[in-house]
Write an enzyme that holds these catalytic residues in place. Structure first.
Site, mmCIF file in Angstrom:
data_model
loop_
_atom_site.group_PDB
_atom_site.id
_atom_site.type_symbol
_atom_site.label_atom_id
_atom_site.label_comp_id
_atom_site.label_asym_id
_atom_site.label_seq_id
_atom_site.Cartn_x
_atom_site.Cartn_y
_atom_site.Cartn_z
ATOM 1 N N CYS A 167 0.857 -1.205 -0.017
ATOM 2 C CA CYS A 167 0.005 0.139 0.059
ATOM 3 C C CYS A 167 0.973 1.107 0.140
ATOM 4 O O CYS A 167 2.115 1.025 0.345
ATOM 5 C CB CYS A 167 -0.682 -0.055 1.329
ATOM 6 S SG CYS A 167 -1.626 -1.596 1.529
ATOM 7 N N ARG A 214 2.331 1.285 -6.067
ATOM 8 C CA ARG A 214 2.590 0.403 -4.621
ATOM 9 C C ARG A 214 1.366 -0.251 -4.335
ATOM 10 O O ARG A 214 1.249 -1.397 -3.567
ATOM 11 C CB ARG A 214 2.980 1.137 -3.633
ATOM 12 C CG ARG A 214 4.301 1.955 -3.540
ATOM 13 C CD ARG A 214 4.654 3.101 -2.440
ATOM 14 N NE ARG A 214 4.533 2.003 -1.263
ATOM 15 C CZ ARG A 214 5.616 1.870 -0.751
ATOM 16 N NH1 ARG A 214 6.766 1.837 -1.359
ATOM 17 N NH2 ARG A 214 5.587 0.882 0.495
ATOM 18 N N TRP A 228 -3.398 -2.508 -1.455
ATOM 19 C CA TRP A 228 -2.982 -3.684 -2.236
ATOM 20 C C TRP A 228 -3.243 -4.640 -1.281
ATOM 21 O O TRP A 228 -2.784 -4.971 -0.153
ATOM 22 C CB TRP A 228 -1.534 -3.822 -2.424
ATOM 23 C CG TRP A 228 -0.811 -5.212 -3.239
ATOM 24 C CD1 TRP A 228 -1.330 -5.156 -4.376
ATOM 25 C CD2 TRP A 228 -0.168 -6.170 -2.589
ATOM 26 N NE1 TRP A 228 -0.765 -6.345 -4.943
ATOM 27 C CE2 TRP A 228 0.032 -7.034 -4.063
ATOM 28 C CE3 TRP A 228 0.258 -6.515 -1.697
ATOM 29 C CZ2 TRP A 228 0.596 -8.091 -3.819
ATOM 30 C CZ3 TRP A 228 1.147 -7.488 -1.689
ATOM 31 C CH2 TRP A 228 1.290 -8.449 -2.505
ATOM 32 N N ASN A 249 0.174 0.749 6.190
ATOM 33 C CA ASN A 249 0.677 -0.196 5.522
ATOM 34 C C ASN A 249 1.590 -1.213 6.193
ATOM 35 O O ASN A 249 2.293 -0.952 7.028
ATOM 36 C CB ASN A 249 1.689 0.530 4.353
ATOM 37 C CG ASN A 249 2.667 -0.351 3.457
ATOM 38 O OD1 ASN A 249 2.106 -1.437 3.027
ATOM 39 N ND2 ASN A 249 3.974 0.162 3.219
ATOM 40 N N LYS A 273 8.275 -11.740 -17.694
ATOM 41 C CA LYS A 273 7.727 -10.446 -18.106
ATOM 42 C C LYS A 273 6.337 -10.870 -18.835
ATOM 43 O O LYS A 273 5.354 -10.250 -18.839
ATOM 44 C CB LYS A 273 8.798 -9.728 -19.419
ATOM 45 C CG LYS A 273 9.647 -9.119 -18.682
ATOM 46 C CD LYS A 273 9.398 -7.955 -17.766
ATOM 47 C CE LYS A 273 9.848 -8.529 -16.413
ATOM 48 N NZ LYS A 273 9.986 -8.128 -15.150
ATOM 49 N N GLU A 312 3.667 -11.743 -16.348
ATOM 50 C CA GLU A 312 3.189 -10.092 -15.366
ATOM 51 C C GLU A 312 2.368 -9.258 -16.322
ATOM 52 O O GLU A 312 1.494 -8.892 -15.825
ATOM 53 C CB GLU A 312 4.526 -9.368 -15.183
ATOM 54 C CG GLU A 312 5.123 -10.255 -13.965
ATOM 55 C CD GLU A 312 6.600 -9.237 -13.796
ATOM 56 O OE1 GLU A 312 6.651 -8.960 -12.451
ATOM 57 O OE2 GLU A 312 7.315 -8.923 -14.396
ATOM 58 N N HIS A 342 13.303 -34.012 -21.495
ATOM 59 C CA HIS A 342 13.068 -34.342 -20.200
ATOM 60 C C HIS A 342 11.564 -33.966 -19.652
ATOM 61 O O HIS A 342 11.466 -33.881 -18.381
ATOM 62 C CB HIS A 342 14.157 -34.058 -19.055
ATOM 63 C CG HIS A 342 15.457 -34.422 -19.308
ATOM 64 N ND1 HIS A 342 15.802 -35.846 -19.596
ATOM 65 C CD2 HIS A 342 16.637 -33.774 -20.109
ATOM 66 C CE1 HIS A 342 17.150 -35.876 -20.192
ATOM 67 N NE2 HIS A 342 17.680 -35.062 -20.410
#
Ligand code: G6P
Length: 585
Positions: free
Chosen positions: A2, A27, A74, A100, A466, A469, A485
């Site tokens: 946060c 954030r 968040w 936070n 990347k 995300e 494998h």
């Protein structure tokens, strides 16, 4: 994570808070709220969504008053709902708080407060702090004593700013970032200097276990036991105020395009820090390199680069894993922590463990005023300016540049020419048409594999990260030889495989892997300086010395991920569920 912000000054608080929150949105960005004080009354508005959305529907920046607090969330404790959004009020409505971090004993505290008649509207641990503060304030009649008592009762990692109905602000820090900004007529509290850099570059990085009290243009800082504590006012680098998108549609795109410059800056000088770090490394038996996310992928490359060029063996460690295997660390070794933000909780925890084992700490960090930098014996700056896009791009290539520099200082002949790398990057970035066309093909793809060998394997892992995300497509890095494998079983006509294949010692084996995959019907995207008929799509990289390829070959995948995100209508700067700086464990 946060972001929290507080303001007390002569101007209107709410617009300052909203603009600070917009700059810190990286954030955490699932909900947002602001509270202000005017006429000894607290006004509060909050909602789900990004700052601009909630501001336009709820009018956050129109709240009256010259004192206020704000938050972007968040979610950790409790779902993304309006009730769980910050600020939270105490039962009497006389205190509002933004927070936070995580209060570990919040359930215990909540049941004890409930038994005393306090009620709770949200699922958050934050509301517990609000009510504890109210209880302790009612009992002592003093804001200072209320904070001292409250911080002695809560456990965990936190930073909070509490606003009392008389307009006093109190802010405490314990293992979560909190910075005090000192303006001409205003005072600021913020998780990040970006919260107030528009207004002042004078800042106090608050110590862990301290709290500040702000009143009418003055402030005091105390230790958690209430004794006055010393502090230092530092100048924040103006460069970190340069966090605007400019003409770019997104921060991520801007940061990708900054790399020809940032890689030069990170790699151009052999700083004193690099020299001291090299000395320390030379004279130590065991060397560990740690990081989280992209920074861990850079740690994997540290192993390759330092062994190849300087014959130095290092062991990469995922920071979040170390608490479960602390015995990996040999006493009195060197522990290198890589982090863009310098605030990742997992990295800081790993550093604490290494310190306990008597290790010397070298950090390779972008924010040289961060908690990690302050915990380190030697700080090597990455010098790549603010990185706002949640997915790390320019910080990764800057980390690699620093690692090559370190290898050289350790006696390695890397032959790296950062001027040349920079020019090659510019060349690649000049014409993204092929990459944009390939991105268009990825819209409905559900699996992408990225294959590389040797030094290109960690790049394949970073490339897959990347893609995950930014596009939410399942992506996985594969070591070339491991194909047969297991992963070969997954290859069919629905799959895309990116082959990282510059013309070096890995070239022909990797081309063979590409052929094996193609036979199974998968589509091949080759990233190479050499064209081949096996590639369905070829992304050309300039021919350079082999030492430059790892830094260069990640750039087209960053760009591909960015454009594929646009195709899929996802926000490349703020991927769902993620946050840039994960300051909780
Ligand atoms: C988060 C970010 C990643 C980043 C990682 C480590 O997960 O979303 O992009 O790589 O943290 O961050 P750091 O600041 O320690 O490099």
């Amino acid at each position: 994570m946060c972001s929290i912000i507080g303001y007390r000054g002569k101007g209107a608080a709410a617009p300052v808070i909203v603009s600070g929150l917009k700059r810190m949105e990286y954030r955490g960005y699932d909900s947002v709220g602001v509270a202000t004080e005017s006429g000894k009354k607290i006004n509060l508005k909050k909602g789900i969504g990004r700052v601009a959305e909630v501001n336009s529907s709820a009018g956050l920046d129109a709240l009256p008053g010259t004192t206020g607090i704000g938050h972007t969330r968040w979610a950790t404790h409790g779902k993304v709902t309006r009730a769980n959004a910050h600020p939270h009020s105490s039962n009497s409505g006389s205190i509002a708080i933004v927070h936070n971090g995580i209060i570990e004993n919040f359930e215990e505290l909540k049941s004890s407060l409930s038994a005393q008649g306090y009620t709770f509207e949200s699922e958050t641990d934050t509301e517990v702090i609000a009510n504890l503060l109210q209880k302790n304030h009612d009992a002592t009649g003093s804001v200072k004593e209320a904070v001292v008592k409250t911080v002695s009762e809560i456990e965990g990692h936190y930073a909070f700013v509490a606003m009392f109905e008389d307009g006093q602000l109190a802010a405490a820090r314990f293992h979560e970032p909190l910075i005090l900004g000192i303006g001409q007529d205003d005072l600021f509290l913020s998780s990040d200097v970006l919260g107030f850099i528009e207004y002042t570059d004078d800042a106090v990085y608050m110590k862990d276990g301290s709290f500040a009290m702000l009143e009418d243009g003055k402030f005091q800082i105390f230790d958690f036991d209430g004794t006055d504590t010393s502090y230092e006012v530092t100048k924040v680098s103006k460069e970190f105020g340069d966090a605007y998108k400019g003409d770019y549609a997104h921060f991520t795109l801007k940061e990708i395009y900054e790399q020809p410059e940032t890689v030069m800056r990170a790699g151009e000088k052999t700083t004193d820090a690099i020299k001291t770090a090299a000395l320390l490394i030379r004279n130590t038996k065991s060397i560990y390199v740690t990081g989280s996310g992209t920074s861990y992928n850079a740690a994997l490359l540290a192993k390759q680069i330092l062994s190849r060029y300087a014959k130095i063996k290092v062991e990469p460690i995922i920071s979040s894993e170390l608490p479960f295997s602390p015995d990996i660390i040999e006493d009195d070794s060197v522990f290198v922590a890589m982090s863009q933000s310098g605030e990742s909780a997992d990295v800081l925890e790993a550093v604490r463990i290494a310190k306990q084992a008597g290790c010397k700490i070298i950090s390779i960090v972008n924010l040289t005023s961060s908690s990690l930098a302050r915990e380190s014996d030697i700080v090597i700056g990455m010098n790549c300016g603010p990185e706002i896009g949640v997915a790390a791009t320019k910080s990764f290539t800057a980390q690699l540049a620093v690692l090559y520099k370190l290898a050289e200082q350790l006696g390695g002949q890397t032959g790296t020419d950062f001027g040349g790398i920079s020019e090659s990057m510019l060349e690649m970035l000049e014409n993204p048409t092929t990459i944009q066309q390939i991105a268009g093909k990825l819209r409905n793809v559900s699996d992408i594999y990225v294959l590389g060998r040797g030094i290109h394997y960690p790049i394949a892992i970073e490339a897959a990260l990347k893609l995950k995300e930014l596009t939410y497509i399942h992506a996985e890095g594969i070591a070339g030889g491991e194909l047969k494998h297991g992963p070969l079983a997954l290859m069919d006509s629905g799959v895309y495989v990116i082959i990282i294949n510059p013309d070096d010692t890995t070239y022909s084996d990797t081309l063979t892997s590409a052929r094996e995959i193609k036979t199974r019907g998968a589509k091949i995207i080759g990233i190479s300086n050499v064209k081949s008929d096996v590639y369905d799509y070829w992304i050309e990289i300039p021919s350079t010395g082999e030492e430059s390829y790892p830094i260069l070959e990640i750039v087209p995948v960053q760009l591909l991920s960015y454009y594929a995100a646009l195709e899929k209508d996802t926000d490349p700067d703020y991927p769902r569920n993620l946050a840039k700086s994960v300051t909780v464990k």
